[in-house]
Design a protein around this motif. Sequence first.
Motif, PDB file in Angstrom:
ATOM      1  N   UNK A 174     107.093 101.583  -1.484  1.00  0.00           N
ATOM      2  CA  UNK A 174     106.766 100.176  -1.261  1.00  0.00           C
ATOM      3  C   UNK A 174     107.568  99.637  -0.091  1.00  0.00           C
ATOM      4  N   UNK A 175     108.781 100.133   0.050  1.00  0.00           N
ATOM      5  CA  UNK A 175     109.578  99.663   1.180  1.00  0.00           C
ATOM      6  C   UNK A 175     108.937 100.076   2.484  1.00  0.00           C
ATOM      7  N   UNK A 176     108.444 101.259   2.522  1.00  0.00           N
ATOM      8  CA  UNK A 176     107.775 101.727   3.748  1.00  0.00           C
ATOM      9  C   UNK A 176     106.579 100.843   4.052  1.00  0.00           C
ATOM     10  N   UNK A 177     105.820 100.543   3.026  1.00  0.00           N
ATOM     11  CA  UNK A 177     104.655  99.688   3.253  1.00  0.00           C
ATOM     12  C   UNK A 177     105.082  98.341   3.816  1.00  0.00           C
ATOM     13  N   UNK A 178     106.108  97.788   3.186  1.00  0.00           N
ATOM     14  CA  UNK A 178     106.575  96.488   3.625  1.00  0.00           C
ATOM     15  C   UNK A 178     107.059  96.519   5.066  1.00  0.00           C
ATOM     16  N   UNK A 179     107.806  97.545   5.364  1.00  0.00           N
ATOM     17  CA  UNK A 179     108.340  97.652   6.722  1.00  0.00           C
ATOM     18  C   UNK A 179     107.225  97.827   7.734  1.00  0.00           C
ATOM     19  N   UNK A 180     106.233  98.582   7.347  1.00  0.00           N
ATOM     20  CA  UNK A 180     105.121  98.771   8.273  1.00  0.00           C
ATOM     21  C   UNK A 180     104.422  97.453   8.538  1.00  0.00           C
TER      22      UNK A 180
ATOM     23  N   UNK B  34     111.827 107.985   6.916  1.00  0.00           N
ATOM     24  CA  UNK B  34     110.809 107.084   7.447  1.00  0.00           C
ATOM     25  C   UNK B  34     111.285 105.651   7.395  1.00  0.00           C
ATOM     26  N   UNK B  35     111.936 105.321   6.302  1.00  0.00           N
ATOM     27  CA  UNK B  35     112.459 103.957   6.184  1.00  0.00           C
ATOM     28  C   UNK B  35     113.469 103.681   7.283  1.00  0.00           C
ATOM     29  N   UNK B  36     114.326 104.653   7.515  1.00  0.00           N
ATOM     30  CA  UNK B  36     115.316 104.459   8.573  1.00  0.00           C
ATOM     31  C   UNK B  36     114.639 104.244   9.918  1.00  0.00           C
TER      32      UNK B  36
ATOM     33  N   UNK C 287     111.809 115.410  -4.606  1.00  0.00           N
ATOM     34  CA  UNK C 287     113.016 115.189  -3.817  1.00  0.00           C
ATOM     35  C   UNK C 287     112.697 115.282  -2.324  1.00  0.00           C
ATOM     36  N   UNK C 288     111.898 116.256  -1.981  1.00  0.00           N
ATOM     37  CA  UNK C 288     111.509 116.392  -0.575  1.00  0.00           C
ATOM     38  C   UNK C 288     110.790 115.129  -0.100  1.00  0.00           C
ATOM     39  N   UNK C 289     109.853 114.695  -0.905  1.00  0.00           N
ATOM     40  CA  UNK C 289     109.119 113.472  -0.582  1.00  0.00           C
ATOM     41  C   UNK C 289     110.076 112.310  -0.373  1.00  0.00           C
ATOM     42  N   UNK C 290     111.026 112.229  -1.271  1.00  0.00           N
ATOM     43  CA  UNK C 290     111.972 111.118  -1.219  1.00  0.00           C
ATOM     44  C   UNK C 290     112.769 111.163   0.089  1.00  0.00           C
TER      45      UNK C 290
ATOM     46  N   UNK D 230     112.951 106.077  -7.518  1.00  0.00           N
ATOM     47  CA  UNK D 230     113.417 105.894  -6.142  1.00  0.00           C
ATOM     48  C   UNK D 230     112.281 106.069  -5.152  1.00  0.00           C
ATOM     49  N   UNK D 231     111.522 107.092  -5.393  1.00  0.00           N
ATOM     50  CA  UNK D 231     110.423 107.403  -4.480  1.00  0.00           C
ATOM     51  C   UNK D 231     109.436 106.246  -4.430  1.00  0.00           C
ATOM     52  N   UNK D 232     109.148 105.702  -5.573  1.00  0.00           N
ATOM     53  CA  UNK D 232     108.234 104.573  -5.616  1.00  0.00           C
ATOM     54  C   UNK D 232     108.796 103.412  -4.823  1.00  0.00           C
ATOM     55  N   UNK D 233     110.054 103.165  -5.050  1.00  0.00           N
ATOM     56  CA  UNK D 233     110.701 102.068  -4.341  1.00  0.00           C
ATOM     57  C   UNK D 233     110.587 102.282  -2.836  1.00  0.00           C
ATOM     58  N   UNK D 234     110.867 103.501  -2.433  1.00  0.00           N
ATOM     59  CA  UNK D 234     110.811 103.808  -1.007  1.00  0.00           C
ATOM     60  C   UNK D 234     109.395 103.651  -0.468  1.00  0.00           C
TER      61      UNK D 234
END
Lengths: 216, 216
Positions: free
Chosen positions: B136-142, A137-139, A128-131, B130-134
């Motif tokens: 990959x999203x972070x990677x994409x955004x980067x 980070x996404x934001x 959860x913390x990671x999430x 969710x974490x996985x999704x995030x």
Amino acid sequence: MTSSMNLGVDDQMELISEYYPEFYTKMVTQQGEAKPRRRRRKKSKGEDGGGGGGFKKRKLSEEQVSMLELSFGDEHKLESERKDRLASELGLDPRQVAVWFQNRRARWKSKKLEEQYSKLKMEHDSTVVEKCRLETEVLKLKEQLCDAEKDIQRLLLERCADGVSSNSPSTSFSVEAMDPVPPFLGEFGMDGIENIFPFSGNNYVNQGMEWVNLYI
Amino acid sequence: MTSSMNLGVDDQMELISEYYPEFYTKMVTQQGEAKPRRRRRKKSKGEDGGGGGGFKKRKLSEEQVSMLELSFGDEHKLESERKDRLASELGLDPRQVAVWFQNRRARWKSKKLEEQYSKLKMEHDSTVVEKCRLETEVLKLKEQLCDAEKDIQRLLLERCADGVSSNSPSTSFSVEAMDPVPPFLGEFGMDGIENIFPFSGNNYVNQGMEWVNLYI
DNA sequence: ATCGCGTATGTAATTAGCTAA
DNA sequence: ATTAGCTAATTACATACGCGA
């Protein structure tokens, strides 16, 4: 209140002696005490063990238990041979040993389950913390991307404004740049950008700087 | 057979009712038979010395159990009053009722724990997804950010090249006029640079800021 | 297939330790 | 201080299932 008294006392005694055969009970005491009339066992420790109305000593001695534990540590399963050996070593009925192992396995199982629970809990918490970290980070990245996009638009407008005369072979870009850029680069929306800036190829990211050659 | 010969019948009954209250409860259900005589138990544990007979049926009747369950559903705790009422209604020893409730609470607790476990498990699994999704999203955004940054660099170089002759620093600011970006730019001491490149100064620039030196 | 054995599960009862009225 | 009730752990028994000879 329901019926219950359809058995005679003798029968009941018979049942008792069957239910609680002496071998596990070590019985005893038989204290001639008069009548425990109405009294609920005055618990408190000593009374029972000492000679109060204790009928049986159901508890295994420490030594017996530790022996059993040792054996259980070796192997949770109990083969007949081991059972009989243990029983005679500890002075117990093989039946008792078997029952003890059954119960011990049950206990072990539930303890195991509890361990698993707390393990999962830990894991979950850290996930959860990671999430959360990833969410912020996404934001942050989206914001940065938004800003970058605005910069790009500004630069394009700027170039469009004073670059009409210049040599840019891609005046069409300017036109295209006037298209409404997706206000927020969608989660997967590099497409818009790429359409606007066809020069930002997909793969140049890997190498980094070759593009400079085009402009130098 | 046991050691109670020195007690009168009444005393025996009392002891019995005190230690083995089940004896005056059911027994019934056993199809009327006054004497559940001889063996029903196939054999096996047979030994049982004495006389074999009977079986115990310590189980509460279905009716009793369902009554108790009903009451338990109402309230897990058991006040004396309720206990006594239930006991007399069901023909049980109040002690039995109390024990039943204790054990019932224990069962309830472990069941609850199991529920909690599977609930947590579900939650955990979905969080992992969710974490996985995030991620990959972070990677994409980067990646997108990296691309955008490169575009900016290209545009800046372009502008520099073009603008040496007739650069109007103010022209770029005209663009800025239409930029409602809040000026929270200074987080990382970019002040000098912002004067030159008044784009939305954001962290994303930090990542690849080295190139700026080329222009300063 | 039946029987014997071990196992798994559920239930009843007991015990010890704790707490509050 | 005693007493009742509770929890947690133990002990015991029953029942059902699976497996192997």
